[in-house]
Design a protein around this motif. Structure first.
Motif, short mmCIF file in Angstrom:
data_model
loop_
_atom_site.label_atom_id
_atom_site.label_comp_id
_atom_site.label_asym_id
_atom_site.label_seq_id
_atom_site.Cartn_x
_atom_site.Cartn_y
_atom_site.Cartn_z
N UNK A 1 0.72 -1.00 -0.01
CA UNK A 1 -0.18 0.08 -0.03
C UNK A 1 0.99 1.14 -0.16
N UNK A 2 2.01 1.23 0.93
CA UNK A 2 2.85 2.50 0.78
C UNK A 2 3.60 2.73 -0.52
N UNK A 3 3.99 1.56 -1.04
CA UNK A 3 4.65 1.52 -2.47
C UNK A 3 3.41 2.29 -3.52
N UNK A 4 2.20 1.78 -3.34
CA UNK A 4 1.32 2.13 -4.39
C UNK A 4 0.96 3.65 -4.20
N UNK A 5 0.80 3.94 -2.83
CA UNK A 5 0.55 5.36 -2.61
C UNK A 5 1.92 6.38 -3.23
N UNK A 6 3.03 5.83 -2.87
CA UNK A 6 4.09 6.43 -3.37
C UNK A 6 4.19 6.74 -4.78
N UNK A 7 3.93 5.51 -5.49
CA UNK A 7 3.82 5.44 -6.99
C UNK A 7 2.67 6.52 -7.72
N UNK A 8 1.70 6.51 -6.89
CA UNK A 8 0.46 7.53 -7.35
C UNK A 8 0.90 8.91 -7.02
N UNK A 9 1.54 9.22 -5.92
CA UNK A 9 1.88 10.44 -5.69
C UNK A 9 3.11 10.88 -6.76
N UNK A 10 4.04 9.90 -6.87
CA UNK A 10 4.91 10.48 -7.94
C UNK A 10 4.71 10.69 -9.39
N UNK A 11 3.46 9.69 -9.60
CA UNK A 11 2.95 9.78 -10.93
C UNK A 11 2.08 11.30 -11.02
N UNK A 12 1.51 11.57 -10.04
CA UNK A 12 0.83 13.08 -9.92
C UNK A 12 1.82 14.15 -10.10
N UNK A 13 2.87 14.13 -9.60
CA UNK A 13 3.95 15.21 -9.68
C UNK A 13 4.34 15.20 -11.04
N UNK A 14 4.65 14.12 -11.50
CA UNK A 14 5.28 14.22 -12.94
C UNK A 14 4.31 14.61 -13.96
N UNK A 15 3.02 14.24 -13.73
CA UNK A 15 1.76 14.70 -14.57
C UNK A 15 1.81 16.43 -14.31
N UNK A 16 1.91 16.72 -13.24
CA UNK A 16 1.67 18.26 -13.03
C UNK A 16 3.01 19.00 -13.72
N UNK B 1 4.74 17.86 -16.47
CA UNK B 1 4.43 17.90 -17.91
C UNK B 1 3.57 18.80 -18.18
N UNK B 2 2.26 18.97 -17.67
CA UNK B 2 1.26 19.93 -18.06
C UNK B 2 1.55 21.32 -17.68
N UNK B 3 2.38 21.58 -16.74
CA UNK B 3 3.05 22.92 -16.76
C UNK B 3 3.84 23.24 -17.79
N UNK B 4 4.68 22.48 -18.09
CA UNK B 4 5.65 22.76 -19.33
C UNK B 4 4.86 22.84 -20.60
N UNK B 5 3.85 22.10 -20.68
CA UNK B 5 3.04 22.17 -21.97
C UNK B 5 2.37 23.57 -22.20
N UNK B 6 1.84 23.84 -21.09
CA UNK B 6 0.82 25.10 -20.94
C UNK B 6 1.94 26.37 -21.22
N UNK B 7 2.99 26.31 -20.49
CA UNK B 7 4.05 27.38 -20.68
C UNK B 7 4.49 27.45 -22.14
N UNK B 8 4.71 26.08 -22.84
CA UNK B 8 4.85 26.32 -24.39
C UNK B 8 3.95 26.83 -25.11
N UNK B 9 2.73 26.50 -24.67
CA UNK B 9 1.63 26.97 -25.50
C UNK B 9 1.42 28.60 -25.36
#
Length: 95
Positions: A7-22, A24-32
């Motif tokens: 459960x801890x590994x899954x939670x950390x993976x989800x958190x890491x995925x959310x941070x990575x998505x954020x 990437x989306x910030x970079x894409x928005x800035x380029x736009x």
């Protein structure tokens, strides 16, 4: 105990995925935003160049007296070269 670790590994993976998505989306928005800003600036510069070319044509017309129309063709000697429209097309083509 294994379920807690999983459960801890899954939670950390989800958190890491959310941070990575954020990130990437910030970079894409800035380029736009940057692209939109640069395109607007390019269009404003192009409009300024076209207005300047039009002003130069008007100034040139004021300085150069137009010749009298030719009796045979009915056209002036300076006609047919494109005038302001030709100069504007030339300026736009150069950009």
């Amino acid at each position: 105990m294994e379920s807690v670790i999983a459960s801890a590994i899954a939670s950390l993976g989800t958190l890491l995925g959310s941070v990575a998505t954020l990130a990437i989306q910030r970079g894409t928005a800035e380029r736009g935003h940057r692209f939109t800003r640069d395109e607007k600036l390019r269009q404003e510069r192009l409009d300024a160049y076209v207005a300047y070319a039009g002003a130069l044509v008007d100034y040139r017309r004021c300085l150069i007296p137009l010749p009298r129309p030719d009796a045979h063709s009915g056209r002036g000697a300076g006609e047919g070269a494109g005038g302001a429209a030709g100069l504007v097309r030339e300026v736009k083509g150069a950009l």
